[in-house]
Structures are given as C-alpha cells and as structure tokens.
Scaffold this active site. Structure first.
Site, PDB file in Angstrom:
ATOM      1  N   GLU A  26      36.777 -20.997 -38.798  1.00 39.29           N
ATOM      2  CA  GLU A  26      37.383 -20.043 -39.736  1.00 39.29           C
ATOM      3  C   GLU A  26      38.673 -19.433 -39.197  1.00 39.29           C
ATOM      4  OE1 GLU A  26      34.181 -20.347 -39.159  1.00 39.29           O
ATOM      5  OE2 GLU A  26      32.993 -19.993 -40.967  1.00 39.29           O
ATOM      6  N   GLY A  45      30.833 -22.081 -42.947  1.00 40.00           N
ATOM      7  CA  GLY A  45      29.645 -21.731 -43.722  1.00 40.00           C
ATOM      8  C   GLY A  45      28.564 -22.794 -43.644  1.00 40.00           C
TER       9      GLY A  45
HETATM   10  C1  3H9 Z   1      34.102 -20.751 -44.309  1.00 39.09           C
HETATM   11  O1  3H9 Z   1      33.235 -21.555 -44.235  1.00 39.09           O
HETATM   12  C2  3H9 Z   1      33.848 -19.259 -44.477  1.00 39.09           C
HETATM   13  C3  3H9 Z   1      32.427 -18.875 -44.204  1.00 39.09           C
HETATM   14  O2  3H9 Z   1      32.252 -18.549 -42.857  1.00 39.09           O
HETATM   15  C4  3H9 Z   1      32.020 -17.621 -44.957  1.00 39.09           C
HETATM   16  C5  3H9 Z   1      31.892 -17.696 -46.404  1.00 39.09           C
HETATM   17  C6  3H9 Z   1      31.283 -16.417 -47.003  1.00 39.09           C
HETATM   18  N1  3H9 Z   1      36.861 -26.483 -48.996  1.00 39.09           N
HETATM   19  O3  3H9 Z   1      40.408 -32.894 -44.031  1.00 39.09           O
HETATM   20  P1  3H9 Z   1      40.176 -34.051 -44.941  1.00 39.09           P
HETATM   21  C7  3H9 Z   1      39.071 -31.122 -48.821  1.00 39.09           C
HETATM   22  S1  3H9 Z   1      35.728 -21.192 -44.278  1.00 39.09           S
HETATM   23  C8  3H9 Z   1      37.528 -27.155 -49.967  1.00 39.09           C
HETATM   24  O4  3H9 Z   1      41.333 -34.874 -45.331  1.00 39.09           O
HETATM   25  P2  3H9 Z   1      38.679 -35.419 -42.892  1.00 39.09           P
HETATM   26  C9  3H9 Z   1      40.465 -31.383 -48.291  1.00 39.09           C
HETATM   27  O5  3H9 Z   1      41.402 -30.472 -48.827  1.00 39.09           O
HETATM   28  C10 3H9 Z   1      35.682 -22.956 -44.178  1.00 39.09           C
HETATM   29  N2  3H9 Z   1      38.080 -28.368 -49.770  1.00 39.09           N
HETATM   30  O6  3H9 Z   1      39.018 -35.000 -44.397  1.00 39.09           O
HETATM   31  C11 3H9 Z   1      40.688 -32.805 -48.744  1.00 39.09           C
HETATM   32  O7  3H9 Z   1      41.037 -32.790 -50.112  1.00 39.09           O
HETATM   33  P3  3H9 Z   1      42.044 -33.869 -50.718  1.00 39.09           P
HETATM   34  C12 3H9 Z   1      35.351 -23.410 -42.807  1.00 39.09           C
HETATM   35  C13 3H9 Z   1      37.948 -28.913 -48.552  1.00 39.09           C
HETATM   36  O8  3H9 Z   1      37.594 -36.392 -42.980  1.00 39.09           O
HETATM   37  C14 3H9 Z   1      39.308 -33.433 -48.618  1.00 39.09           C
HETATM   38  O9  3H9 Z   1      38.382 -32.342 -48.615  1.00 39.09           O
HETATM   39  N3  3H9 Z   1      35.432 -24.852 -42.745  1.00 39.09           N
HETATM   40  C15 3H9 Z   1      37.261 -28.272 -47.524  1.00 39.09           C
HETATM   41  O10 3H9 Z   1      39.912 -35.736 -42.146  1.00 39.09           O
HETATM   42  C16 3H9 Z   1      39.112 -34.246 -47.357  1.00 39.09           C
HETATM   43  O11 3H9 Z   1      39.475 -33.435 -46.239  1.00 39.09           O
HETATM   44  C17 3H9 Z   1      36.572 -25.469 -42.419  1.00 39.09           C
HETATM   45  O12 3H9 Z   1      37.571 -24.864 -42.132  1.00 39.09           O
HETATM   46  C18 3H9 Z   1      36.707 -26.995 -47.778  1.00 39.09           C
HETATM   47  N4  3H9 Z   1      36.018 -26.326 -46.838  1.00 39.09           N
HETATM   48  O13 3H9 Z   1      38.129 -34.081 -42.218  1.00 39.09           O
HETATM   49  C19 3H9 Z   1      36.518 -26.976 -42.416  1.00 39.09           C
HETATM   50  N5  3H9 Z   1      37.294 -29.057 -46.411  1.00 39.09           N
HETATM   51  O14 3H9 Z   1      41.369 -35.189 -50.498  1.00 39.09           O
HETATM   52  C20 3H9 Z   1      37.690 -27.529 -43.148  1.00 39.09           C
HETATM   53  C21 3H9 Z   1      37.964 -30.163 -46.759  1.00 39.09           C
HETATM   54  O15 3H9 Z   1      42.203 -33.448 -52.144  1.00 39.09           O
HETATM   55  N6  3H9 Z   1      37.658 -28.980 -43.252  1.00 39.09           N
HETATM   56  N7  3H9 Z   1      38.354 -30.094 -48.050  1.00 39.09           N
HETATM   57  O16 3H9 Z   1      43.314 -33.716 -49.900  1.00 39.09           O
HETATM   58  C22 3H9 Z   1      37.950 -29.786 -42.227  1.00 39.09           C
HETATM   59  O17 3H9 Z   1      38.180 -29.380 -41.102  1.00 39.09           O
HETATM   60  C23 3H9 Z   1      38.026 -31.254 -42.528  1.00 39.09           C
HETATM   61  O18 3H9 Z   1      38.202 -31.400 -43.907  1.00 39.09           O
HETATM   62  C24 3H9 Z   1      36.790 -32.085 -42.092  1.00 39.09           C
HETATM   63  C25 3H9 Z   1      36.927 -33.542 -42.642  1.00 39.09           C
HETATM   64  C26 3H9 Z   1      36.722 -32.119 -40.562  1.00 39.09           C
HETATM   65  C27 3H9 Z   1      35.521 -31.509 -42.651  1.00 39.09           C
END
Ligand code: 3H9
Length: 701
Positions: free
Chosen positions: A124, A101
């Site tokens: 996603e 998003g």
């Molecule tokens: C989407 O976007 C759908 C849309 O198309 C449509 C909507 C209508 N939400 O990974 P880390 C938390 S689907 C909530 O260790 P890094 C994570 O749980 C989404 N929480 O850090 C962790 O919490 P905690 C598409 C999230 O630096 C903390 O943040 N996006 C989210 O190694 C740190 O995360 C993705 O799939 C989230 N979206 O990596 C991206 N993201 O500290 C998902 C993270 O309590 N995220 N958290 O354990 C990632 O790939 C990695 O987190 C990122 C950072 C690369 C960003």
C-alpha cells in the site's frame, strides 16, 4: 450470491472460490460474495472452509479504481470480521501474489497455506496508503514489530518460504494442485481438532520494544520520504498495535487510512500506478501483434552502460554476448559486470553461486561473426552518429534476418541509424538510464519505419527484464532528455540571478526530487552536458546560457570525478559541501554579464525549473512524440526521480491548474525573453478552455 464468488462443498470442506480477473481485486461484488459464502458455510455440513482464487493469483488487493469514489457496502473490515468470527476454521490457499487487502483477508483467516512460488506483501505504501484492513495490527502480532515495520514501509513482497519462517504462513504445500492440497491440509486440521487461531488474540508486550524505537524509525523514514506521508502514518499504526487493544488499534488504522486515501500524495501515486501500466500499451498496435522470440542478446560496447544492460538480461536467464573492439576493452567490460555483481553479493542481496551463474550467461567477443545468431542486439557505444551508423551497417551484414537491432542512444537520430541498414523495420531505440541494471525506465523509441512486432516485442522484453517502458517517437533527446534542457538551463540561470547552488538544489530536493539538477550535473560529470551542448546548433547564442556549467568545465571542475564542480566533495565521505569559491565565481560572472542579483523565493525556483518541463511536455504531446501526458509522468518518475508523490510533471501541472502555469510562463516570457519562455500552443489552448492534460488525454482516447 455474486457470480465472481462461488461456494461449494467438497466432502466435509466448504470451498469459496474467487474469480475476478485479472488479479482478483476486492471489488464490491467480491467482498459481498466472500461475506455471503462465509455466512452460508456456517449453517451447512462443512467442518472447515478453504478460501482460494481462480486465475493467476490470490487476491492482489483492494480494487484501486474504487478509491476516491463513494464507499459501497460491505466494507472490507466487515468481511474480515465475518471470516475471523467463523465458527469453523477458515484456511486461505495462496498462489501468485497475496497483496494488500488480499493478504489482509488471509490474515483474518485462521490458517494460511501457500504454494512455494507464492508471495505475500503489503505494498500500500507504494500507493501513498497504509494497509487499511488490519495489516498493521496483525503482522506485528505474528512477525514482530521490527519485521512488520520493514515489510509495510518497504512494501516489498516476501516469498512463501520466508513468510513461513516469519510465521505469516502456516504451511507451504507441494505440488501444483493447490485446491487439493488446501483441502487435504484443512482435513488434517479438522482431524487434529486444531483451534480457531485468531491473530487478534495475540498481544505484544510493550516492554519488548526498545525505548525510542518508533522515534528513530520515524526519523529514518523521514530522511527518504520525498514528500510521502504514508511511512509516518504506518509507524503510528504499528505503535498503536503495541500500545492499544486490537479494536482500538484497528480504529486508529482506519482513521489514518481514511486520511491517506484522501491525500494528494496518494492520488498522485495511484495515478502513477495506472500510468505505468498504460504506458506499456501502444495505441495503434493490435493486442494480438505477434512477438518475436528473444533467447539470446548481444550488447555492442562494454562500458558502464553496456555492462549494466548485459546484467539486466543475465538477471532473467537470457544469455548475452558482449562485443568490444579488442581484448583489453572486453576484459574491462566484463570486469565492470563482475564488480557490480560483487557489490550486490557484499550487500548480502545475492549469493556467490547466484553471481557465478549469472556471470556464466555473459560471454564476450571481438568478432561480429559470433553474434550472427542473436535475436536482439543493443548498441551502447558512445554518442557519435557516424560510429553508430557504421556499427549498424556491420550488424545488417552479420545478424540473422528477423533480429531486432536497437540503439541505446540518448539523443541521436534513430531514423538515420535505421537507414544505415537494409532493414529499418527491425531497428528502434531502447534507451536505458544509468545505472542500467538499477534504473527502472526504458524509453522505447519508435523509428519512422519500425515494425509493429518489433515494438510489441520490445515492450514485452522490457517488462521481462523488470523495466517500466514508455514509448517515444524520434526527436532530439526523446521525451526525457528533451524536456531536461529547459530544466537544466533555468537551474543555471537562477545562479546568475542570485541563488547559490545549495539553494537551488535544496529547494528541488525539498519538493521531493531525489537530487537537485546541479548536484546531478556534478554526479554525471559537467563535461557530459558541455560536450552535448557543443554539438547542438539549435541553442540561442547567448553568453548567459549554461554559463556556469561552461565556466566550471573550463576550470576543469568536472564534478564528483574531479572532486569539485558546483560543490566540492569530501575526498573520504564524498559528502557534498557548499564551495564559497563557486559562490564568489557566480557573483563575478553575473557582474560581467551585467545581471543584478536578487533574493529569489523557493516558489520562483520551483516555477522556473518545473514550468519548462511542463511546457516542453505540452509540445511533445502536440507533436505526437509521447502518446499521453501520463507517459511523460512515467518517464520523469522512473527515469529522472521526479517524486511519485507529486505524480509526474504533467499531473503536477493539472494540480496547479494549467491557467496558472500558462500565466506564469507568459510573465517569465515578458521578463526573461522569448528565446526561453514561449508557451506551447496546447498549453495555451487548454489554459484558455479551463481544461487539463488529463481531460485532453481522455478526449484523445
Ligand atoms: C489495498 O489493498 C488497500 C487495503 O489495505 C485496504 C482496503 C480497505 N485494483 O500489474 P499488471 C490491474 S491497496 C485494480 O499489469 P502483473 C492493472 O491496472 C492495493 N486493478 O499485472 C492491470 O490493468 P490493465 C494493494 C488492478 O501480472 C491489470 O490489473 N495492492 C489492481 O504484472 C494487470 O496488472 C497492490 O498495490 C488492483 N489492486 O502484476 C497490488 N492490481 O490490464 C497492485 C492490478 O487494464 N497490483 N490491477 O492495465 C500489482 O502489484 C500487480 O498488478 C500484480 C500483478 C503484482 C498483482
């Protein structure tokens, strides 16, 4: 306006700043904040609007924790419409990772600039979803249908430079002050009278898509879907981008996103997303546990495993010294590493120059004195406890104080190895999976005396080399291999009871396992399991037990390496082929053992193979070997290719219902005997309470 989003004028440029740590996920307050800020900017003196983020990254996506809960306005698509319809150009200023998003927000902006280190992507699919805020409609309009399909079905992020080449980013800005650079860029656009570039205004000529393109894409994706439905729905959305007007395409995307967000596959994959992050956290370790510096590593043993581990460190620029017993073994070890890198170069995934610079980081020695200064040693010699103890005694005598001494053993007693040194607090297990440079899982094995900072450092270095870490206490086989015993046992028992190897493997592969257990045995070498079993004293003395594996090894059918095992293998293509000789042999062995063969349903194959995993998992939890059920799921998804779309064995058990699992195990106990089927007390307790592993984990905290 919400506190997490602020808006202020910098001269003639309005700047919207999002500040929602840690990753600026699009929680309701963020969506509302952006919407209000864009509205506010329409009526002020700004001539253009910059949308930027505080902290380590641009928006990394929707807030995944909101999925499955009642929707809260404003919906993301409505925020994007407001941005797109702005009367003044909106410019996204990207750093870190603009994902999901987050990237879709930027695609609704009129222009996108980014720092060179930024990445953009639509991951996603890794959550069993598709981009639900226009990503499937806008990316093909800009980057083309094929590139969009690759990007969205792989979920792989793309570096800013490449994204610019693809048209997804307009400007890569220099320097480290992105806000200033973005304001300067916005001013340039204003000065040039740049138009409000809306991606929705681009149309794709359907004639530019070769006939059959989408059918072929669907078929190819289905081959590797492993229980996932999202890739197929992504194809449908991109097809809609070609065939339908923008608003209808968006509508189609919305419908399919809603279907996926409710699907069991996505629930399972979201579970794995959070489980993976949770697994890296050690419950009783203070957050501020200091870390030891790891600047140089030694690997003892230059076999396939040692070589793969060396590559993991070289890949993140950490120098590695490989230790072998003589020059010849060392040459061979370094040769394996070079060969592995060359394959990557041949595939076009690495340049010659990159390969050479990584190889330069890997040196070799036959003298332990040369590793006196390293910060971490990983022993990866073959599985012999006495040899390992001898090596650790030598390491104790040679390595500097404070060095972490790790063993990559798959099942030896880490405490016995630690006690061979005068510093057991510095010793632990770091269990890599083969091929070590590819497989994502790292089991971090905590010995009875392992120090907190050794564990914390190991988790951190594991993350640095791109691994997903899970903590295990010491027991035979740790979490993963200990659970595997019952799984492999039943796969073989099913043969005696009437299945063919193909039936067993295809059923499990149909469920989503990357490879069935018998084919996996052939790949690893049937002699490996055979030798490991011979060293065990805890297995029942029963001629049925692992019968076929034993018979095949004694016939010198060791699997792929001898061209035959449970299957035969085409010498040219290495394709696995059913072997009537083995099928006849199984019948003979069953007759010798007095087993009456019968038809076995797919349901029974799944239950007999997976329920031992679940039951052993319950024992592992009771004994405190694993910290949480979700850690076991992470081990199985990333170490044993259990399908993420099923969430791992413990999540899967919760979906079936623990009462159903427990009742079936009791039934198997009555039919096949207590030696093999004995329900774990924790499973019994939870089944009787009508509870689940997830509820139990929540109670444990
Ligand atoms: C989407 O976007 C759908 C849309 O198309 C449509 C909507 C209508 N939400 O990974 P880390 C938390 S689907 C909530 O260790 P890094 C994570 O749980 C989404 N929480 O850090 C962790 O919490 P905690 C598409 C999230 O630096 C903390 O943040 N996006 C989210 O190694 C740190 O995360 C993705 O799939 C989230 N979206 O990596 C991206 N993201 O500290 C998902 C993270 O309590 N995220 N958290 O354990 C990632 O790939 C990695 O987190 C990122 C950072 C690369 C960003």
């Amino acid at each position: 306006m919400s506190q997490v989003v602020s808006y202020e004028l910098h001269g003639n440029i309005g700047v919207i700043s999002v500040n929602n740590p840690p990753v600026n996920a699009l929680a309701q307050v963020v969506r509302e904040g952006i919407l209000n800020a864009v509205k506010q900017a329409q009526g002020d003196a700004s001539e253009a609007i910059v949308l930027r983020c505080e902290g380590r990254t641009f928006i990394a996506g929707a807030d995944i924790t909101e999925f499955g809960k009642p929707p809260m306005a404003p919906a993301l698509p409505d925020v994007l419409t407001e941005i797109e319809n702005s009367s003044k150009p909106v410019i996204a200023a990207i750093h870190g990772t603009a994902l999901g998003g987050g990237f879709e927000v930027s695609l609704a902006c009129h222009y996108r600039c980014a720092v060179a280190s930024a990445k953009v992507g639509l991951p996603e699919v890794n959550l069993g979803l598709l981009p639900g805020a226009g990503g499937t409609q806008r990316v093909p309009r800009v980057a083309g249908v094929k590139a969009a399909l690759d990007m969205i079905t792989s979920g792989r992020p793309i570096a800013a430079g490449k994204a610019k080449d693809m048209g997804l980013i307009d400007e890569v800005v220099a320097g480290d002050d992105l806000q200033a650079a973005a304001i300067a860029y916005a001013n340039e656009l204003v000065k040039a009278g740049a138009p409000l570039k809306r991606i929705r205004d681009i149309t794709i000529d359907p004639a530019s898509i070769e006939p059959g393109f989408f059918e072929t894409a669907r078929k190819n994706l289905a081959k590797r879907a492993r229980g996932q439905i999202a890739p197929d729905r992504i194809v449908s959305c991109i097809e809609a981008a070609v065939k339908l007007p923008m608003d209808e395409g968006l509508q189609r995307e919305r419908e399919l996103f809603s279907e996926l967000v409710k699907s069991p596959e996505s629930a399972a994959m979201r579970h794995i997303f959070f489980a993976e992050r949770q697994a890296a956290k050690i419950k009783d370790l203070p957050k501020d546990t200091p870390l030891r510096a790891i600047n140089k590593v030694a690997i003892i043993g230059g076999g396939t495993m040692g070589g793969g581990i060396a590559m993991c460190f070289a890949n993140v620029d950490i120098p590695v010294v490989m230790v072998e017993i003589n020059d010849e073994a060392l040459e061979r070890g370094l040769g394996i590493v070079r060969k592995n890198y060359s394959i990557t170069v041949k595939k076009g995934k690495m340049s010659e120059a990159q390969m050479e610079s990584r190889l330069e980081l890997i040196s070799g020695t036959t003298d332990y004195a040369d590793i006196a200064d390293v910060d971490l040693v990983i022993e990866a010699v073959f599985e012999n406890l006495d040899l390992k103890k001898e090596i650790f005694t030598k390491l104790d005598a040679t390595c500097k104080q404070g060095a972490i001494l790790a063993t990559n053993t798959s099942y030896q007693d880490v405490d016995a190895i630690a006690n061979a040194t005068s510093r057991p607090q510095d010793v632990l297990g770091l269990h890599f999976f083969s091929p070590a440079n590819v497989m994502k899982l790292l089991e971090v094995v905590r010995g009875a005396k392992t120090a907190d900072d050794v564990l914390a450092t190991s988790m951190a270095i594991g993350k640095k080399i791109g691994k997903i870490c899970a903590l295990s206490r010491v027991c035979y086989g740790f979490i993963g291999n200990r659970m595997l015993t019952g799984y492999g046992r039943e796969a073989q028992m099913l043969l005696l009871d009437g299945c063919t190897p193909t039936q067993v493997d295809s059923t499990l592969e149909g469920f989503g396992m990357a490879m069935g257990p018998l084919a996996m045995g052939d790949l690893a070498g049937l002699d490996v399991g055979y030798k490991a079993r011979q060293a065990r004293t805890d297995l029942p003395d029963d001629p049925k037990l692992f019968r076929m594996g034993t018979v095949l090894v004694e016939m010198d059918r060791l699997g792929q390496k001898t061209g035959a095992g449970y299957y035969k293998y085409d010498p040219e293509t290495r394709a696995r082929l059913a072997d009537p000789e083995v099928e006849a042999l199984i019948k003979e062995e069953a007759a010798k053992l007095g087993i009456e063969q019968r038809e076995i349903s797919e349901e029974e194959i799944l239950q007999r193979c997976f329920y031992p995993l679940i039951n052993e998992g319950a024992l592992i939890l009771e004994e405190g070997i694993a910290q949480r059920p979700s850690d076991i799921d992470v081990v199985y998804v990333y170490g044993y290719a259990f399908p993420a779309a099923k969430g791992g064995p413990m999540f899967y058990a919760d979906q079936i219902g623990l009462k159903n699992v427990y009742d079936k195990i009791c039934e198997f106990r009555d039919r096949y005997g207590e030696d093999y089927w004995q329900p774990a007390p924790l499973l019994k307790e939870l089944a009787e309470k009508g509870s689940s592993f997830a509820e139990w984990a929540a109670e444990q905290g």
